[in-house]
Design a protein around this motif. Structure first.
Motif, PDB file in Angstrom:
ATOM      1  N   SER A  89     -16.582  57.023 112.215  1.00 32.28           N
ATOM      2  CA  SER A  89     -16.347  58.072 113.214  1.00 32.28           C
ATOM      3  C   SER A  89     -15.088  58.891 112.914  1.00 32.28           C
ATOM      4  N   TRP A  90     -14.405  58.590 111.814  1.00 31.67           N
ATOM      5  CA  TRP A  90     -13.208  59.341 111.400  1.00 31.67           C
ATOM      6  C   TRP A  90     -13.643  60.695 110.839  1.00 31.67           C
ATOM      7  N   ASN A  91     -13.136  61.788 111.411  1.00 34.51           N
ATOM      8  CA  ASN A  91     -13.470  63.129 110.948  1.00 34.51           C
ATOM      9  C   ASN A  91     -12.633  63.442 109.711  1.00 34.51           C
ATOM     10  N   VAL A  92     -13.255  63.309 108.542  1.00 31.91           N
ATOM     11  CA  VAL A  92     -12.541  63.441 107.275  1.00 31.91           C
ATOM     12  C   VAL A  92     -11.949  64.834 107.110  1.00 31.91           C
ATOM     13  N   LYS A  93     -12.725  65.868 107.390  1.00 26.47           N
ATOM     14  CA  LYS A  93     -12.291  67.243 107.162  1.00 26.47           C
ATOM     15  C   LYS A  93     -11.116  67.623 108.048  1.00 26.47           C
ATOM     16  N   GLU A  94     -11.194  67.325 109.344  1.00 22.41           N
ATOM     17  CA  GLU A  94     -10.159  67.736 110.288  1.00 22.41           C
ATOM     18  C   GLU A  94      -8.862  66.935 110.123  1.00 22.41           C
ATOM     19  N   ASN A  95      -8.970  65.703 109.612  1.00 23.25           N
ATOM     20  CA  ASN A  95      -7.795  64.832 109.535  1.00 23.25           C
ATOM     21  C   ASN A  95      -7.071  64.899 108.191  1.00 23.25           C
ATOM     22  N   LEU A  96      -7.603  65.649 107.209  1.00 20.80           N
ATOM     23  CA  LEU A  96      -6.923  65.756 105.912  1.00 20.80           C
ATOM     24  C   LEU A  96      -5.519  66.323 106.089  1.00 20.80           C
ATOM     25  N   PRO A  97      -4.522  65.806 105.358  1.00 21.39           N
ATOM     26  CA  PRO A  97      -4.618  64.838 104.247  1.00 21.39           C
ATOM     27  C   PRO A  97      -4.569  63.386 104.703  1.00 21.39           C
ATOM     28  N   LEU A  98      -4.592  63.149 106.025  1.00 20.90           N
ATOM     29  CA  LEU A  98      -4.526  61.781 106.544  1.00 20.90           C
ATOM     30  C   LEU A  98      -5.866  61.083 106.358  1.00 20.90           C
ATOM     31  N   THR A  99      -5.830  59.795 105.977  1.00 20.06           N
ATOM     32  CA  THR A  99      -7.038  58.984 105.814  1.00 20.06           C
ATOM     33  C   THR A  99      -6.844  57.650 106.524  1.00 20.06           C
ATOM     34  N   PRO A 100      -7.930  56.900 106.786  1.00 22.68           N
ATOM     35  CA  PRO A 100      -7.798  55.594 107.443  1.00 22.68           C
ATOM     36  C   PRO A 100      -6.933  54.612 106.665  1.00 22.68           C
ATOM     37  N   ASP A 101      -6.737  54.840 105.373  1.00 25.49           N
ATOM     38  CA  ASP A 101      -5.890  53.946 104.569  1.00 25.49           C
ATOM     39  C   ASP A 101      -4.404  54.156 104.845  1.00 25.49           C
ATOM     40  N   LEU A 102      -4.052  55.293 105.440  1.00 29.73           N
ATOM     41  CA  LEU A 102      -2.644  55.655 105.600  1.00 29.73           C
ATOM     42  C   LEU A 102      -2.106  55.440 106.999  1.00 29.73           C
ATOM     43  N   VAL A 103      -2.926  54.936 107.916  1.00 29.64           N
ATOM     44  CA  VAL A 103      -2.464  54.755 109.295  1.00 29.64           C
ATOM     45  C   VAL A 103      -2.657  53.315 109.738  1.00 29.64           C
ATOM     46  N   SER A 104      -1.821  52.895 110.657  1.00 30.92           N
ATOM     47  CA  SER A 104      -1.895  51.558 111.242  1.00 30.92           C
ATOM     48  C   SER A 104      -2.740  51.601 112.513  1.00 30.92           C
ATOM     49  N   VAL A 105      -3.321  50.464 112.879  1.00 39.87           N
ATOM     50  CA  VAL A 105      -4.105  50.392 114.117  1.00 39.87           C
ATOM     51  C   VAL A 105      -3.209  50.571 115.341  1.00 39.87           C
ATOM     52  N   PHE A 106      -1.880  50.481 115.159  1.00 33.91           N
ATOM     53  CA  PHE A 106      -0.948  50.648 116.277  1.00 33.91           C
ATOM     54  C   PHE A 106      -0.370  52.060 116.329  1.00 33.91           C
ATOM     55  N   SER A 107      -0.832  52.932 115.436  1.00 34.32           N
ATOM     56  CA  SER A 107      -0.258  54.267 115.346  1.00 34.32           C
ATOM     57  C   SER A 107      -0.547  55.094 116.595  1.00 34.32           C
ATOM     58  N   GLY A 108       0.461  55.839 117.038  1.00 29.86           N
ATOM     59  CA  GLY A 108       0.277  56.729 118.178  1.00 29.86           C
ATOM     60  C   GLY A 108      -0.141  58.130 117.754  1.00 29.86           C
ATOM     61  N   LYS A 109      -0.390  58.324 116.458  1.00 31.52           N
ATOM     62  CA  LYS A 109      -0.781  59.642 115.954  1.00 31.52           C
ATOM     63  C   LYS A 109      -2.171  60.008 116.468  1.00 31.52           C
ATOM     64  N   ARG A 110      -2.312  61.221 116.981  1.00 33.04           N
ATOM     65  CA  ARG A 110      -3.601  61.706 117.477  1.00 33.04           C
ATOM     66  C   ARG A 110      -4.399  62.299 116.312  1.00 33.04           C
ATOM     67  N   VAL A 111      -5.619  61.819 116.146  1.00 27.79           N
ATOM     68  CA  VAL A 111      -6.495  62.303 115.081  1.00 27.79           C
ATOM     69  C   VAL A 111      -7.842  62.685 115.695  1.00 27.79           C
ATOM     70  N   ILE A 112      -8.713  63.243 114.886  1.00 22.88           N
ATOM     71  CA  ILE A 112     -10.009  63.723 115.362  1.00 22.88           C
ATOM     72  C   ILE A 112     -11.097  62.695 115.037  1.00 22.88           C
ATOM     73  N   TRP A 113     -11.959  62.422 116.037  1.00 21.73           N
ATOM     74  CA  TRP A 113     -13.041  61.450 115.888  1.00 21.73           C
ATOM     75  C   TRP A 113     -14.390  62.129 116.140  1.00 21.73           C
ATOM     76  N   ASP A 114     -15.432  61.605 115.500  1.00 21.04           N
ATOM     77  CA  ASP A 114     -16.798  62.092 115.697  1.00 21.04           C
ATOM     78  C   ASP A 114     -17.600  61.089 116.521  1.00 21.04           C
ATOM     79  N   CYS A 115     -18.541  61.587 117.291  1.00 21.35           N
ATOM     80  CA  CYS A 115     -19.427  60.730 118.073  1.00 21.35           C
ATOM     81  C   CYS A 115     -20.604  60.315 117.193  1.00 21.35           C
TER      82      CYS A 115
END
Length: 456
Positions: A89-115
């Motif tokens: 559900s991670w929106n790859v295009k909208e979240n670039l250059p951020l990827t799931p490998d670069l964030v922690s599950v505790f991160s407060g960073k707001r990213v874009i998700w797909d349904c």
């Protein structure tokens, strides 16, 4: 010490005659000397446990730390490792250059998700920590996939209460004086009991408290007992009947709190409440699953499928792996498995065992791990025991090691004195120290539980 990367910094000259192979990887009893890894600064003092912990390990205080956003993201908290179910559900295009490998599950960073349930639903922003959830809080989902007139927590609670009360799946309409009918969340007509689940978002709007109070007044006047389950920060309507729960708390914790509260009010027996609290997980999950599926179909949150049993098995497996790697069960702080600290989990199991809430099957599985003890002080005992051996049982002769640090000698003398005093009090009360402590100290040459005092 089984951390070669840490042992490389050991200052053999200042720590003489001690060597890293004689020190526990989780030792926190004394400070040791370490060399600056870059060789630019003088040696510094730090405990082994602070050097080996996974998060924020101690380093040379003179060396500057790297200031990177992803400096503290490890495989122990990486989103792509801990919550692989969310990667799709991670929106790859909208979240670039951020990827799931670069964030922690505790991160407060707001990213874009797909349904994933409905491609027609628009993508939405949400903090990674809110989306992932934790052991005590469920993760959020697509805001378009919502339940009309109810909520997942409400349906979970309703299903659990249906084990004890006469409750129907849908909203109940009950008489509230005259010809007026009130729609309530949960109602047991035979007990004249109403349970309302007040979510923090919908019931924190202007005028909500007054409307809730007026509704409670009408129902009470019609002979109903109204119990409101108020999420965190919501003021209680009735200080006696209402119960407060955490916002987005795990459904089992909510159900346990409400069932215990109903037992205090006399609607359930204390035996029923105690038996339910020992279950450890939702008992009517299949019922609430069916209700949610009926209303949402395949938009049902996958985060809810991670049951309490799955989490317990995962933590037990991590403890077994730790034992295989280090040869003991003295888990240091900072080792996390999907957001749950392993050391805290071990303390919780010991607390459940002390209160008699740990099932026999889980107790046997823990006891099957060599060196596991339900005594919460076991880890501290073994750390001090090893240091006492080093200082007062030199080469197995029962003699003090030549050139021992005076501060360490005094610390171990005080520890031995307190240990003897603790056993004296236990024996006076008809009890004794744990058998492993008595046996271990008895094997030290020259040790006595009643040493003779020197004449002055």
């Amino acid at each position: 010490m089984r951390r070669k990367d840490v042992a490389e910094d050991w200052d053999y000259e200042l720590n003489f005659p001690h060597t890293p192979d004689k020190v526990s990887v989780s030792s926190s009893t004394r400070m040791w000397w370490w060399k600056c890894r870059k060789g630019k600064h003088p040696s510094y003092k730090a405990r082994v446990s602070t050097r080996t912990r996974s998060r924020f390990p101690a380093k040379c205080p003179k060396c500057p730390r790297a200031k990177k956003i992803d400096a503290y993201v490890t495989d122990a908290n990486r989103l792509s490792v801990c919550r692989r179910d969310l990667i799709a559900s991670w929106n790859v295009k909208e979240n670039l250059p951020l990827t799931p490998d670069l964030v922690s599950v505790f991160s407060g960073k707001r990213v874009i998700w797909d349904c994933l349930a409905n491609p027609d639903h628009p993508s939405w922003p949400a903090a990674v920590a809110d989306r992932a959830g934790s052991a005590t809080r469920e993760g959020t989902g697509c805001p378009e996939c919502y339940l009309v007139g109810t909520s997942r927590p409400e349906l979970r609670l309703k299903a659990e209460l249906s084990l004890f009360l006469s409750i129907t799946p849908g909203p109940a309409r009950i008489p509230a004086g005259g010809k007026r009918l009130e729609e309530v969340d949960i109602a047991d007509h035979s007990a004249r009991l109403v349970v309302e689940f007040d979510g923090a978002y919908s019931h924190s709007q202007p005028g909500s408290w007054e409307r809730d109070r007026e509704k409670t007044r009408r129902l009470t006047g019609a002979g109903w007992t109204v119990v409101r389950v108020r999420e965190h920060d919501l003021e209680k309507i009735d200080p006696v009947n209402d119960v407060a729960v955490g916002k987005d708390a795990h459904p089992y914790r909510v159900a346990t709190a409400v069932i215990k509260h109903l037992a205090n009010l006399g609607f359930l027996s204390s035996a029923q409440a105690e038996k339910y609290s020992e279950a450890g997980d939702l008992r009517a999950r299949e019922v609430s699953d069916a209700w949610i599926f009926e209303r949402l179909g395949r938009t049902y949150s996958k985060a809810e499928l991670d049951t309490y049993d799955d989490k317990w098995d995962r933590m037990h497996k991590a403890l077994v792996s730790f034992h295989e790697a280090f040869g003991h069960c003295r888990v240091p702080a900072g080792i996390e498995v999907k957001g749950v600290d392993l050391r805290t989990w071990c303390y919780t199991q010991r607390d459940f065992h002390r209160k008699g809430k740990l099932s026999k099957e889980r107790q046997q599985r823990l006891e099957g791990i060599l060196f596991w003890h339900f005594d919460a002080l076991a880890g501290n005992f073994w750390d001090n025991y090893e240091m006492y051996q080093e200082i007062f049982n030199w080469r197995g002769t029962g003699q003090r090691i030549p050139g021992a640090d005076a501060q360490d000698v005094r610390a171990m003398q005080q520890w031995a004195k307190k240990l003897r005093e603790r056993r004296r009090k236990q024996l006076a009360a008809g009890k004794d120290l744990p058998s492993y402590q008595v046996e271990a100290m008895g094997q030290i040459s020259g040790w006595s539980w009643s040493p003779k005092r020197k004449r002055s």
